[in-house]
Write a protein that holds these residues in place. Structure first.
Motif, PDB file in Angstrom:
ATOM      1  N   ALA A 246     -20.433  24.228 -16.232  1.00  0.00           N
ATOM      2  CA  ALA A 246     -21.253  23.031 -16.410  1.00  0.00           C
ATOM      3  C   ALA A 246     -20.792  21.931 -15.458  1.00  0.00           C
ATOM      4  CB  ALA A 246     -21.183  22.545 -17.853  1.00  0.00           C
ATOM      5  N   LEU A 247     -19.513  21.974 -15.121  1.00  0.00           N
ATOM      6  CA  LEU A 247     -18.925  21.000 -14.192  1.00  0.00           C
ATOM      7  C   LEU A 247     -18.124  21.799 -13.175  1.00  0.00           C
ATOM      8  CD1 LEU A 247     -18.593  17.848 -13.922  1.00  0.00           C
ATOM      9  CD2 LEU A 247     -16.452  18.107 -15.185  1.00  0.00           C
ATOM     10  N   SER A 248     -18.468  21.702 -11.899  1.00  0.00           N
ATOM     11  CA  SER A 248     -17.772  22.502 -10.890  1.00  0.00           C
ATOM     12  C   SER A 248     -17.345  21.631  -9.717  1.00  0.00           C
ATOM     13  CB  SER A 248     -18.660  23.647 -10.399  1.00  0.00           C
ATOM     14  OG  SER A 248     -19.878  23.171  -9.882  1.00  0.00           O
ATOM     15  N   TYR A 249     -16.205  21.990  -9.122  1.00  0.00           N
ATOM     16  CA  TYR A 249     -15.594  21.201  -8.052  1.00  0.00           C
ATOM     17  C   TYR A 249     -15.490  22.018  -6.776  1.00  0.00           C
ATOM     18  CZ  TYR A 249     -14.461  17.421 -11.246  1.00  0.00           C
ATOM     19  OH  TYR A 249     -14.570  16.377 -12.117  1.00  0.00           O
ATOM     20  N   PRO A 250     -15.330  21.344  -5.628  1.00  0.00           N
ATOM     21  CA  PRO A 250     -15.330  22.049  -4.339  1.00  0.00           C
ATOM     22  C   PRO A 250     -14.226  23.084  -4.184  1.00  0.00           C
ATOM     23  CG  PRO A 250     -15.645  19.696  -4.009  1.00  0.00           C
ATOM     24  CD  PRO A 250     -15.316  19.879  -5.451  1.00  0.00           C
ATOM     25  N   ASP A 251     -13.096  22.928  -4.896  1.00  0.00           N
ATOM     26  CA  ASP A 251     -12.004  23.891  -4.733  1.00  0.00           C
ATOM     27  C   ASP A 251     -12.136  25.108  -5.642  1.00  0.00           C
ATOM     28  OD1 ASP A 251     -11.411  22.802  -7.184  1.00  0.00           O
ATOM     29  OD2 ASP A 251      -9.374  22.171  -6.680  1.00  0.00           O
ATOM     30  N   GLY A 252     -13.258  25.198  -6.377  1.00  0.00           N
ATOM     31  CA  GLY A 252     -13.488  26.344  -7.240  1.00  0.00           C
ATOM     32  C   GLY A 252     -13.184  26.107  -8.705  1.00  0.00           C
ATOM     33  N   PHE A 253     -12.523  25.002  -9.033  1.00  0.00           N
ATOM     34  CA  PHE A 253     -12.263  24.717 -10.440  1.00  0.00           C
ATOM     35  C   PHE A 253     -13.577  24.368 -11.136  1.00  0.00           C
ATOM     36  CE2 PHE A 253     -11.725  21.494 -13.765  1.00  0.00           C
ATOM     37  CZ  PHE A 253     -10.965  22.218 -14.670  1.00  0.00           C
ATOM     38  N   GLY A 254     -13.737  24.861 -12.360  1.00  0.00           N
ATOM     39  CA  GLY A 254     -14.942  24.549 -13.119  1.00  0.00           C
ATOM     40  C   GLY A 254     -14.660  24.454 -14.600  1.00  0.00           C
ATOM     41  N   LEU A 255     -15.479  23.696 -15.282  1.00  0.00           N
ATOM     42  CA  LEU A 255     -15.397  23.574 -16.734  1.00  0.00           C
ATOM     43  C   LEU A 255     -16.662  24.176 -17.329  1.00  0.00           C
ATOM     44  CD1 LEU A 255     -14.185  22.431 -19.375  1.00  0.00           C
ATOM     45  CD2 LEU A 255     -15.384  20.299 -18.893  1.00  0.00           C
ATOM     46  N   HIS A 256     -16.515  25.225 -18.113  1.00  0.00           N
ATOM     47  CA  HIS A 256     -17.638  25.842 -18.801  1.00  0.00           C
ATOM     48  C   HIS A 256     -17.862  25.126 -20.128  1.00  0.00           C
ATOM     49  CE1 HIS A 256     -17.919  29.421 -16.134  1.00  0.00           C
ATOM     50  NE2 HIS A 256     -16.634  29.176 -15.956  1.00  0.00           N
ATOM     51  N   ALA A 257     -19.108  24.900 -20.477  1.00  0.00           N
ATOM     52  CA  ALA A 257     -19.401  24.207 -21.734  1.00  0.00           C
ATOM     53  C   ALA A 257     -20.803  24.566 -22.198  1.00  0.00           C
ATOM     54  CB  ALA A 257     -19.280  22.691 -21.565  1.00  0.00           C
ATOM     55  N   TRP A 258     -20.964  24.546 -23.511  1.00  0.00           N
ATOM     56  CA  TRP A 258     -22.268  24.794 -24.126  1.00  0.00           C
ATOM     57  C   TRP A 258     -22.501  23.714 -25.177  1.00  0.00           C
ATOM     58  CZ3 TRP A 258     -26.178  28.111 -23.028  1.00  0.00           C
ATOM     59  CH2 TRP A 258     -27.203  28.231 -23.960  1.00  0.00           C
ATOM     60  N   SER A 259     -23.563  22.938 -25.018  1.00  0.00           N
ATOM     61  CA  SER A 259     -23.869  21.830 -25.934  1.00  0.00           C
ATOM     62  C   SER A 259     -22.672  20.915 -26.124  1.00  0.00           C
ATOM     63  CB  SER A 259     -24.343  22.365 -27.288  1.00  0.00           C
ATOM     64  OG  SER A 259     -25.537  23.096 -27.144  1.00  0.00           O
ATOM     65  N   GLY A 260     -21.954  20.655 -25.023  1.00  0.00           N
ATOM     66  CA  GLY A 260     -20.817  19.755 -25.061  1.00  0.00           C
ATOM     67  C   GLY A 260     -19.511  20.395 -25.477  1.00  0.00           C
ATOM     68  N   MET A 261     -19.524  21.656 -25.859  1.00  0.00           N
ATOM     69  CA  MET A 261     -18.315  22.352 -26.319  1.00  0.00           C
ATOM     70  C   MET A 261     -17.668  23.089 -25.148  1.00  0.00           C
ATOM     71  SD  MET A 261     -16.154  23.304 -28.629  1.00  0.00           S
ATOM     72  CE  MET A 261     -16.963  22.813 -30.160  1.00  0.00           C
TER      73      MET A 261
ATOM     74  N   ALA B 205       0.839  -1.200   0.000  1.00  0.00           N
ATOM     75  CA  ALA B 205       0.000   0.000   0.000  1.00  0.00           C
ATOM     76  C   ALA B 205       0.872   1.247   0.000  1.00  0.00           C
ATOM     77  CB  ALA B 205      -0.908  -0.005   1.225  1.00  0.00           C
ATOM     78  N   PRO B 206       0.403   2.325  -0.628  1.00  0.00           N
ATOM     79  CA  PRO B 206       1.189   3.567  -0.621  1.00  0.00           C
ATOM     80  C   PRO B 206       1.354   4.104   0.794  1.00  0.00           C
ATOM     81  CG  PRO B 206      -1.031   3.979  -1.414  1.00  0.00           C
ATOM     82  CD  PRO B 206      -0.888   2.491  -1.307  1.00  0.00           C
ATOM     83  N   GLY B 207       2.510   4.695   1.053  1.00  0.00           N
ATOM     84  CA  GLY B 207       2.768   5.218   2.393  1.00  0.00           C
ATOM     85  C   GLY B 207       1.922   6.422   2.734  1.00  0.00           C
ATOM     86  N   ARG B 208       1.514   7.195   1.718  1.00  0.00           N
ATOM     87  CA  ARG B 208       0.685   8.375   1.945  1.00  0.00           C
ATOM     88  C   ARG B 208      -0.452   8.410   0.939  1.00  0.00           C
ATOM     89  NH1 ARG B 208       2.505  12.925   4.597  1.00  0.00           N
ATOM     90  NH2 ARG B 208       0.298  13.461   4.425  1.00  0.00           N
ATOM     91  N   MET B 209      -1.589   8.904   1.396  1.00  0.00           N
ATOM     92  CA  MET B 209      -2.713   9.187   0.506  1.00  0.00           C
ATOM     93  C   MET B 209      -3.091  10.646   0.709  1.00  0.00           C
ATOM     94  SD  MET B 209      -5.091   5.801   0.431  1.00  0.00           S
ATOM     95  CE  MET B 209      -4.420   4.180   0.868  1.00  0.00           C
ATOM     96  N   LEU B 210      -3.047  11.402  -0.385  1.00  0.00           N
ATOM     97  CA  LEU B 210      -3.307  12.839  -0.338  1.00  0.00           C
ATOM     98  C   LEU B 210      -4.614  13.144  -1.057  1.00  0.00           C
ATOM     99  CD1 LEU B 210       0.287  14.063  -1.279  1.00  0.00           C
ATOM    100  CD2 LEU B 210      -0.648  13.662   1.013  1.00  0.00           C
ATOM    101  N   TRP B 211      -5.284  14.209  -0.605  1.00  0.00           N
ATOM    102  CA  TRP B 211      -6.571  14.599  -1.193  1.00  0.00           C
ATOM    103  C   TRP B 211      -6.492  16.026  -1.735  1.00  0.00           C
ATOM    104  CZ3 TRP B 211     -10.953  11.826  -2.121  1.00  0.00           C
ATOM    105  CH2 TRP B 211     -10.990  10.529  -1.588  1.00  0.00           C
ATOM    106  N   LEU B 212      -6.994  16.195  -2.962  1.00  0.00           N
ATOM    107  CA  LEU B 212      -7.125  17.510  -3.577  1.00  0.00           C
ATOM    108  C   LEU B 212      -8.570  17.706  -4.017  1.00  0.00           C
ATOM    109  CD1 LEU B 212      -4.534  19.230  -3.680  1.00  0.00           C
ATOM    110  CD2 LEU B 212      -3.976  16.803  -3.831  1.00  0.00           C
ATOM    111  N   GLY B 213      -8.912  18.983  -4.310  1.00  0.00           N
ATOM    112  CA  GLY B 213     -10.312  19.325  -4.544  1.00  0.00           C
ATOM    113  C   GLY B 213     -10.830  19.124  -5.937  1.00  0.00           C
ATOM    114  N   SER B 214      -9.969  18.800  -6.921  1.00  0.00           N
ATOM    115  CA  SER B 214     -10.426  18.653  -8.304  1.00  0.00           C
ATOM    116  C   SER B 214      -9.361  17.938  -9.119  1.00  0.00           C
ATOM    117  CB  SER B 214     -10.688  20.029  -8.929  1.00  0.00           C
ATOM    118  OG  SER B 214      -9.457  20.725  -9.090  1.00  0.00           O
TER     119      SER B 214
END
Length: 388
Positions: free
Chosen positions: A255-270, A70-79
């Motif tokens: 259209a897709l947003s994460y807890p740390d503020g990162f987001g992906l803007h999209a329109w009709s899949g673009m 098993a890995p010695g450390r497990m780290l968590w990030l917001g996105s």
């Protein structure tokens, strides 16, 4: 009845009795597989906070199944963006993003060796083993049918419509950073495990022990990275906005947003840059004309409304007949916008008749040609006795 006739009749009766049973079994299996696919789809679209304990347990199982400690450390990030950035920072020793540096410091990380990527052992090999075992049990035809029932729609919805646009956007974003660090961020995407978006295929191997660890992480967290000494895991999105085709789509924020503020803007899949998304509510004809990127201009046109653009841009009526009016307006650096204005033959409840617009190919010469094209017909073929 002689013995041979009696035997034939008995065999036929038994066969007739078996056919409904086989059909019923096939229906039951199809229903079970469809339900399984829907469960994994829900996993892939989940916006619940990550189950960190469950995800970390899944990581330990995935490493153990790969024959690794098993890995010695497990780290968590917001996105996923922060996860890839953390990988780049730990690989290069460069300062990187202040928010990611702060998130790592909060977990007691200042200088940490990732070790080599173990994705091939943890993700690639179990997938190949599970696939090979299923194909051997079911045969080529049976495997294809099973895959179609359990994974075809989830793959289209989760990989094609979510994971791929997100990865494409991150690749572009990291490319804009440039230099050693931007390349390290892009390289990190080569080692990513899709986590919940691996639900696209995990439903096909629901009870296979080879993918048990991967399935547990997918049910609990977002994208993640597996290294010799460290596993880096990320949160699931907090919101996913899609259109009726399952494409990422939102005109009022990411259209897709994460807890740390990162987001992906999209329109009709673009996917689109945040700065363009911010302009959508206040678009003007002049702004749309100034846009040099043809794909972004089409996004703007769709949001602005083709009919509104025709009205406000000085479009020219080039032809009319009993089927409608043909309008044309030039678009700088792109093919012209050509539309047919049609009056609905069916009255609305209040007795009025609605006017609507059909976008047609730029070489359309007549309104009749345009309406016929919308039905997949030629002008000669399109001769309705009564329009509806």
């Amino acid at each position: 009845m002689d013995m041979s006739t009696q035997t034939t009749a008995t065999t036929q009766a038994a066969s007739d009795g078996q056919r409904p049973n086989r059909r019923e079994a096939r229906r039951n299996e199809d229903m079970a597989l469809a339900a399984r696919a829907e469960r994994w789809m829900a996993t892939g679209l989940s916006t619940e906070p990550a189950d960190r304990a469950g995800a970390e347990a899944g990581v330990r199982i995935a490493y153990a199944l790969a024959g690794l400690p098993a890995p010695g450390r497990m780290l968590w990030l917001g996105s996923p963006a922060a996860g890839a950035t953390a990988v780049a920072m730990l690989r290069t020793g460069l300062p990187g993003d202040p928010k990611v540096r702060e998130a790592l410091a909060a977990q007691g990380v200042h200088d940490l060796q990732l070790g080599r990527s173990v994705r091939p052992q943890v993700r690639t090999r179990p997938w190949a083993q599970a696939r090979s075992a299923l194909a051997e049990r079911r045969g080529a035809v049976g495997f294809a049918r099973h895959w179609a029932a359990t994974a075809r729609r989830p793959w289209q919805q989760l990989v094609d419509q979510l994971a791929t646009p997100l990865r494409t956007r991150l690749t572009e974003q990291f490319g804009a950073v440039g230099g050693e660090f931007g390349r390290a961020q892009q390289d990190a995407l080569l080692d990513v495990v899709y986590g919940q978006h691996d639900a696209a295929w995990l439903g096909a191997f629901d009870s296979d022990p080879d993918v048990d660890g991967l399935a547990r992480v997918a049910a609990s967290a977002g994208w993640w990275w597996a290294f010799e000494h460290v596993a880096i895991l990320t949160e699931r999105p907090r919101a996913v906005h899609r259109d009726n085709l399952g494409r990422l789509h939102h005109g009022d924020g990411p259209a897709l947003s994460y807890p740390d503020g990162f987001g992906l803007h999209a329109w009709s899949g673009m996917p689109m840059p945040a700065e363009i998304a911010a302009e959508l509510p206040t678009l003007t004809v002049a702004r749309i004309r100034r846009e040099s990127n043809a794909e972004m201009r089409r996004v703007m046109l769709e949001h602005f409304g083709f009919d509104r653009y025709l009205r406000e841009s000085g479009a020219v009526e080039t032809q009319s007949d009993r089927f409608g009016k043909l309008w044309r307006v030039e678009l700088p650096g792109d093919e012209p916008l050509v539309m047919v204005e049609v009056l609905n033959a069916t009255a609305e409840p209040d007795g009025t008749f609605r006017t609507y617009f059909l976008r047609v190919p730029p070489d359309t010469q007549t309104a009749r040609h345009g309406v016929a094209w919308s039905f997949g017909l030629s002008s000669r073929e399109y001769a309705p006795e009564q329009e509806t």
